[in-house]
Design an enzyme around this catalytic site. Structure first.
Site, PDB file in Angstrom:
ATOM      1  N   CYS A  79       0.815  -1.214   0.000  1.00 11.44           N
ATOM      2  CA  CYS A  79       0.000   0.000   0.000  1.00 11.44           C
ATOM      3  C   CYS A  79       0.853   1.272   0.000  1.00 11.44           C
ATOM      4  O   CYS A  79       1.397   1.646  -1.022  1.00 11.44           O
ATOM      5  CB  CYS A  79      -0.980  -0.026   1.174  1.00 11.44           C
ATOM      6  SG  CYS A  79      -2.361   1.143   0.970  1.00 11.44           S
ATOM      7  N   HIS A 167      -3.937  -4.957   0.692  1.00 11.05           N
ATOM      8  CA  HIS A 167      -3.443  -5.470   1.972  1.00 11.05           C
ATOM      9  C   HIS A 167      -3.598  -6.993   2.034  1.00 11.05           C
ATOM     10  O   HIS A 167      -4.703  -7.496   2.239  1.00 11.05           O
ATOM     11  CB  HIS A 167      -4.213  -4.834   3.132  1.00 11.05           C
ATOM     12  CG  HIS A 167      -3.888  -3.395   3.351  1.00 11.05           C
ATOM     13  ND1 HIS A 167      -2.861  -2.983   4.159  1.00 11.05           N
ATOM     14  CD2 HIS A 167      -4.440  -2.272   2.832  1.00 11.05           C
ATOM     15  CE1 HIS A 167      -2.788  -1.659   4.144  1.00 11.05           C
ATOM     16  NE2 HIS A 167      -3.739  -1.198   3.347  1.00 11.05           N
ATOM     17  N   GLU A 169      -2.567  -8.913   4.355  1.00 14.62           N
ATOM     18  CA  GLU A 169      -2.623  -9.378   5.737  1.00 14.62           C
ATOM     19  C   GLU A 169      -4.029  -9.477   6.307  1.00 14.62           C
ATOM     20  O   GLU A 169      -4.240 -10.148   7.326  1.00 14.62           O
ATOM     21  CB  GLU A 169      -1.772  -8.465   6.633  1.00 14.62           C
ATOM     22  CG  GLU A 169      -2.305  -7.053   6.831  1.00 14.62           C
ATOM     23  CD  GLU A 169      -1.886  -6.073   5.743  1.00 14.62           C
ATOM     24  OE1 GLU A 169      -1.965  -4.856   5.984  1.00 14.62           O
ATOM     25  OE2 GLU A 169      -1.488  -6.528   4.653  1.00 14.62           O
TER      26      GLU A 169
END
EC number: 6.3.5.2
Length: 509
Positions: A79, A167, A169
């Site tokens: 990002c 993202h 994660e």
């Protein structure tokens, strides 16, 4: 540790989540602020740049020197990191034409790219940015796009540098774990050797070397962190460890006796200290939550200090500090704004003039439980819900009295035991009852009553950073409410808290 992964934090709310996902791959990682890159990078196999609330176009945007990293170590920029590499290396970053936030799908993925091995087109990803990469940096090759984001992923020719605008994660990126594994294992060649067993062996050896034949004192709370820390230390140094379990009078019903008995059955050298009256006296007349927390913290320090001084020649103070506490203390913008203070942070080591040992300081909560299982700690102890350090004092809104504590202990006992009886306890991350500073009209028999109101709270979460209320069965809530009102003198109304975090915190104070 060898085969470490370095995560540079630019202030993203997701940075800890990146670390947890990396650890789930059995790979050790550490988080550092972008402004404090370690001098020695020889132990790191790869680097990840986190996201950030900043815009790369802003004057105060994080601007790290990556000259010792880029082209020398495999690098994954997430990002903000991806935008940073583009903005300062010949690319162009501009405000998004439309807000790029939430779920998206990878509409195009370049063939035969290691980063996307095993990931198919239309894979869902999570976007969270207001800027977007218009032009790629020098020597960059586009790897993936979504309908709205042309440059969703790219790599730099001639080096192991990769960048993604989404993202991986977060839970909503369905193949995020696969992408991290592709980068860390297949591209960076990082060994997946971070296991509970390896941690125990390494930590026991380190504790033996650090402590030698010196004595260690540890304050047990009955919670998972201090319990695992105690068993780990006991494995390393045995009877050199002196554990103190303080009853502050604010524990759950019968908890002091039952937990103390469990500790002794585990072979720990533990002393129980009932200081209930001392704590209640210190809390007398206090209603402000912060004042209550500080009174409890200060009293605990005094009680613990008195007991520790009764042990001759103690050199070390052991604490159950875990990694989120460590990260917060060295965050990008300094310690976070205080939402509520913690009873076991600050003051104690300085007053007692002891060296500190924190065997769990590099573990997340879920890792602490896995290490506890590796050490053979009973599932019942490891599966206990988190319980606040100040105990029931912050579940009694307003001032604290012995009678209010009695009422809440009885209510809480009925609620928690009911969750166990209905096989709901392990489906809930944390549960408890709150005694409200209001009274309501009720009718019992033919008599009008004017008694206390209690709220029940049950949430599901993984780390306490966010939480959703649990949709408990109506039949359970009905039975629990009836039991509380019938059995607990002083209560005539029960409500259920259906607030999520954020915006509400898990505890009411």
């Amino acid at each position: 540790m060898q085969n470490n992964v370095l995560i540079l934090d630019f202030g993203s709310q997701y940075t800890q989540l990146i670390a947890r996902r990396v650890r789930e791959l059995n790979i050790y990682c550490e988080i550092y602020p972008f402004s404090k890159v370690p001098e020695d990078l020889s132990g790191f196999k790869a680097v990840i740049l986190s996201g950030s609330p900043f815009s790369v176009r802003a004057e105060n945007a994080p601007h790290p020197d990556l000259s010792r990293i880029r082209g020398k170590l495999p690098l994954l920029a997430v990002c903000y990191g991806a935008q940073y590499l583009a903005h300062f290396n010949g690319g162009k970053v501009e405000p998004s034409g439309s807000r790029e936030y939430g779920r998206a799908n990878l509409s195009v993925i370049k063939d035969a790219e290691e980063l996307f091995a095993g990931i198919k087109e239309n894979s869902q990803v999570w976007m969270s940015h207001s800027d977007t990469i218009i032009d790629l940096p020098e020597n960059a090759v586009r790897l993936a796009s979504t309908t709205d984001v042309l440059n969703a992923a790219y790599r730099i020719e001639g080096e192991q540098t990769y960048a993604i605008q989404f993202h991986p994660e977060v839970y909503h990126s369905t193949d995020g774990k696969q992408l991290l594994e592709n980068f860390l294992v297949h591209i960076a060649g990082t060994a997946q050797s971070w296991t509970p067993g390896a941690f125990v062996d390494l930590t026991v050896d380190e504790l033996k070397e650090k402590i030698g034949n010196q004595k260690v004192v540890l304050g047990l709370s009955g919670g998972v962190d201090s319990t695992v820390a105690a068993v780990l230390l006991n494995k390393a140094i045995g009877e050199q460890l002196y554990c103190i379990f303080v009853n502050n009078g604010l524990l759950r019903k019968d908890e002091f006796e039952s937990v103390l008995h469990q500790y002794k059955d585990m072979g720990l050298n533990v002393k129980g200290v009932d200081a209930s009256a001392r704590f209640l006296d210190a809390l007398k007349g206090l209603s402000d939550p912060e004042l209550k927390r500080k009174a409890i913290g200060n009293t605990f320090i005094d009680v613990f200090d008195d007991e520790a001084h009764s042990i001759q020649d103690v050199v070390f103070l052991a604490q159950g500090t875990i990694y989120p506490d460590v990260i917060e203390s060295v965050s990008v913008n300094g310690p976070s704004v205080t939402i509520k203070s913690h009873h076991n942070v600050g003051g104690l080591p300085e007053k007692m003039k002891l060296k500190v040992v924190e065997p769990l300081r590099m573990l997340f909560k879920d890792e602490v439980r896995r290490v506890g299982a590796e050490l053979g700690i009973a599932k019942e102890l490891l599966g206990r819900h988190p319980f606040p350090g100040p105990g029931l004092a912050i579940r009694i809104l307003g001032d604290i009295t012995a009678e209010k504590v009695r009422i809440l202990q009885e209510v809480d006992h009925i609620f928690i035991q009911g969750l166990r009886d209905w096989m709901l306890y392990d489906k809930v991350w944390q549960a408890g009852a709150i005694l409200l500073p209001v009274q309501s009209v009720g009718v019992m028999g033919d008599e009008r009553t004017y008694e206390q109101v209690v709220a029940l709270r049950a949430v599901e979460s993984t780390d306490g950073m966010t939480a959703d209320w649990v949709n408990l069965p109506y039949e359970f809530l009905q039975k629990t409410s009836n039991t509380i009102i019938n059995r607990v003198k002083g209560v005539n109304r029960v409500v259920y808290d259906i607030s999520s975090k954020p915006p509400a915190t898990i505890e009411w104070e």
